[in-house]
Scaffold this motif. Structure first.
Motif, PDB file in Angstrom:
ATOM      1  N   LEU A  35      73.590 -45.960 -16.422  1.00 22.89           N
ATOM      2  CA  LEU A  35      73.664 -47.176 -15.617  1.00 22.89           C
ATOM      3  C   LEU A  35      73.382 -46.915 -14.144  1.00 22.89           C
ATOM      4  O   LEU A  35      73.142 -47.844 -13.388  1.00 22.89           O
ATOM      5  N   VAL A  36      73.462 -45.675 -13.720  1.00 26.89           N
ATOM      6  CA  VAL A  36      73.182 -45.361 -12.314  1.00 26.89           C
ATOM      7  C   VAL A  36      71.960 -44.449 -12.203  1.00 26.89           C
ATOM      8  O   VAL A  36      71.814 -43.691 -11.268  1.00 26.89           O
ATOM      9  N   THR A  37      71.085 -44.520 -13.182  1.00 29.68           N
ATOM     10  CA  THR A  37      69.900 -43.673 -13.215  1.00 29.68           C
ATOM     11  C   THR A  37      68.636 -44.516 -13.207  1.00 29.68           C
ATOM     12  O   THR A  37      68.456 -45.367 -14.079  1.00 29.68           O
ATOM     13  N   PRO A  38      67.767 -44.311 -12.238  1.00 24.58           N
ATOM     14  CA  PRO A  38      66.487 -45.032 -12.247  1.00 24.58           C
ATOM     15  C   PRO A  38      65.659 -44.648 -13.467  1.00 24.58           C
ATOM     16  O   PRO A  38      65.739 -43.526 -13.951  1.00 24.58           O
ATOM     17  N   LYS A  39      64.832 -45.596 -13.965  1.00 19.18           N
ATOM     18  CA  LYS A  39      64.039 -45.337 -15.162  1.00 19.18           C
ATOM     19  C   LYS A  39      63.099 -44.143 -14.972  1.00 19.18           C
ATOM     20  O   LYS A  39      62.877 -43.363 -15.895  1.00 19.18           O
ATOM     21  N   TRP A  40      62.560 -44.010 -13.749  1.00 18.73           N
ATOM     22  CA  TRP A  40      61.604 -42.919 -13.532  1.00 18.73           C
ATOM     23  C   TRP A  40      62.278 -41.565 -13.695  1.00 18.73           C
ATOM     24  O   TRP A  40      61.655 -40.592 -14.098  1.00 18.73           O
ATOM     25  N   MET A  41      63.575 -41.487 -13.449  1.00 19.48           N
ATOM     26  CA  MET A  41      64.276 -40.216 -13.591  1.00 19.48           C
ATOM     27  C   MET A  41      64.593 -39.907 -15.045  1.00 19.48           C
ATOM     28  O   MET A  41      64.649 -38.760 -15.457  1.00 19.48           O
ATOM     29  N   LEU A  42      64.811 -40.953 -15.859  1.00 20.79           N
ATOM     30  CA  LEU A  42      65.121 -40.723 -17.263  1.00 20.79           C
ATOM     31  C   LEU A  42      63.952 -40.049 -17.978  1.00 20.79           C
ATOM     32  O   LEU A  42      64.136 -39.368 -18.972  1.00 20.79           O
ATOM     33  N   ASN A  43      62.738 -40.249 -17.472  1.00 22.74           N
ATOM     34  CA  ASN A  43      61.550 -39.646 -18.067  1.00 22.74           C
ATOM     35  C   ASN A  43      61.059 -38.423 -17.300  1.00 22.74           C
ATOM     36  O   ASN A  43      59.961 -37.947 -17.521  1.00 22.74           O
ATOM     37  N   ASN A  44      61.879 -37.917 -16.383  1.00 25.78           N
ATOM     38  CA  ASN A  44      61.474 -36.791 -15.552  1.00 25.78           C
ATOM     39  C   ASN A  44      61.735 -35.483 -16.287  1.00 25.78           C
ATOM     40  O   ASN A  44      62.884 -35.085 -16.471  1.00 25.78           O
TER      41      ASN A  44
END
Length: 477
Positions: A35-44
């Motif tokens: 919930l506190v993670t940007p989408k771009w970071m989830l795919n990093n």
């Protein structure tokens, strides 16, 4: 209501399949992280764990980096390890939950127009002020960093895409910086605590004092606190500066209280040496000890009436809870209050956020003290049974003492005789000290949940905070 609950249930089921071997506390942390993670970071793919917590650690290194390589190694040592990072997580989740309150109802803030190059007009000032960044520096960098014009590591810091992050997640730049500050303060306290407690492990690996020596660990903790206070001042909010600075002082006060152990200190504590004041300074008495019976009392059952014994135990419990607030709950409660202040929330919301953090912090510490009796050192990631070995009486022991007066002399001498610890462990088990401690922790959890529900609108973030609060009682490390 139905939509929020159903989405939360789906997420929980998915995570339970993925984390079947974890406690619900681990599942709650994983859920909250998303919930506190940007989408771009989830795919990093570069990130070891795809959560905002990793970027938080990198940002912290940009704030604390020193020109000395050894100091950098010591200060970054605990940030490299996989920790719970509950405190910054709470700040970030609470920030998102507060953003669900309409901006026009978050107008309890004085706008400092020095934050803007030109004076804003119309309805823009409040929104622009809330979303303004912490200042980079007040004094010239050559003065702040000494001989070099800029700290070498500061040049390497790579901030995350702020507009995308803040607009989509509802977390303000100053709130994100607050989360980083909270973790810096907490990590400094860990470095200091491990020296004081002679700990040899932390987060499943050798503690900082073992790897780098006591002196280096203490100095690194001091350095972290120094960097944290600089970052606090750059938030440009006097009340937040006061809150977070006082939380650092509270940590020290709590540690001093722990050195006394309990309120009925015999006066022969080998950790402290009484020194007679010379009278040159008129020092105001400021002792956290509550009134007790005369120190010559042995606390044996045959020398005390039931009422006298109960009075001493009640005093000891109050002392223990006060110490627990200072050592654990103060940083959590004051950071929650600061988060609400930075959001521009109304006074009743600010007060409830503070009480949420206070009750959750006390619940967290009570569970921590339970784990010292119920979990192995391998599971805990740090030495188990450490409190008893240090002569510290926590809630399970105090509850057992209520039923077993013979524990009084053992507590008074800090379990320093052969067989003392074994006798305490048997008494705690016999009189259900751990179960009674869990019951008290549940009461604080319930009060924390009520504080959330009283002032925050329903949202995924509030649900995550509730989930996290509920799961504290099931954590195993």
């Amino acid at each position: 209501m139905i939509r929020v609950q159903s989405s939360r249930t789906v997420v929980r089921r998915l995570l339970q399949r993925r984390y079947q071997s974890k406690s619900s506390f681990g599942i709650a942390l994983a859920t909250a992280s998303r919930l506190v993670t940007p989408k771009w970071m989830l795919n990093n793919p570069v990130s070891l764990v795809s959560t905002e917590m990793n970027t938080l650690a990198k940002n912290i290194m940009g704030l604390i980096g020193s020109g000395h390589p050894t100091l950098n190694r010591v200060t970054s040592y605990y940030f490299e390890a996989e920790g719970k990072k509950v405190r910054p997580m709470l700040v970030l989740l609470l920030s998102r939950a507060l953003s669900a309150i309409p901006v026009e109802k978050r107008n309890n803030i004085k706008i400092d127009f020095t934050d803007f190059e030109t004076a804003p007009v119309g309805k823009d000032p409040l929104q622009k002020f809330l979303s303004s960044k912490p200042v980079e520096n007040f004094s010239p960098l050559q003065i702040i960093h000494g001989i070099q014009s800029m700290n070498p590591l500061t040049k390497e810091a790579s901030p995350i895409p702020e507009k995308q992050f803040d607009d989509e997640r509802g977390i303000l730049p100053k709130q994100r910086r607050l989360a980083e500050i909270v973790e810096m303060i907490h990590t400094a306290s860990l470095l200091h605590d491990d020296v004081i407690d002679h700990a040899d492990t932390r987060r499943g690996r050798p503690s900082g004092n073992v790897v780098f020596t006591n002196k280096m660990a203490v100095l690194a903790g001091d350095f972290l606190l120094g960097r944290a206070t600089v970052s606090i001042s750059r938030l440009k909010n006097p009340e937040v500066v006061e809150l977070m600075s006082s939380s650092i002082a509270n940590l020290v006060e709590g540690e001093f209280m722990q050195l006394h152990n309990v309120a009925m200190d015999s006066g022969n504590n080998d950790l402290l040496t009484e020194v007679t004041p010379v009278g040159k300074l008129n020092l105001r008495t400021h002792d956290y000890k509550v009134p007790v019976l005369p120190p010559q009392s042995t606390l044996a059952s045959e020398t005390l009436t039931r009422e006298q014994q109960q009075e001493i135990i009640n005093n000891a419990f109050r002392y223990y809870l006060h110490k627990s607030y200072l050592k654990t709950a103060s940083l959590i409660s004051k950071s929650c209050r600061a988060t609400a202040i930075l959001s521009g929330a109304q006074p009743n919301v600010i007060e409830s956020c503070y009480n949420f953090g206070k009750n959750l912090g006390l619940c967290f510490q009570l569970v921590d003290d339970m784990l010292d009796f119920t979990i192995s050192a391998k599971e805990l990631g740090k030495p188990a049974g450490a409190d008893l070995k240090l002569g510290i009486s926590t809630a399970p022991v105090l509850y057992a003492w209520m039923e077993d007066p013979s524990l009084g002399p053992l507590i008074q001498r800090h379990f320093n005789q052969q067989g003392d610890i074994q006798q305490v462990l048997k008494s705690v088990e016999l009189h259900n000290g751990v179960d009674k401690t869990k019951k008290l922790a549940e009461n604080y959890r319930d009060m924390a949940l009520k504080c959330l529900r009283d002032v925050l609108p329903e949202s995924d973030s509030r649900s995550a905070l509730e989930f996290l609060t509920n799961s504290i009682l099931t954590r195993r490390k």
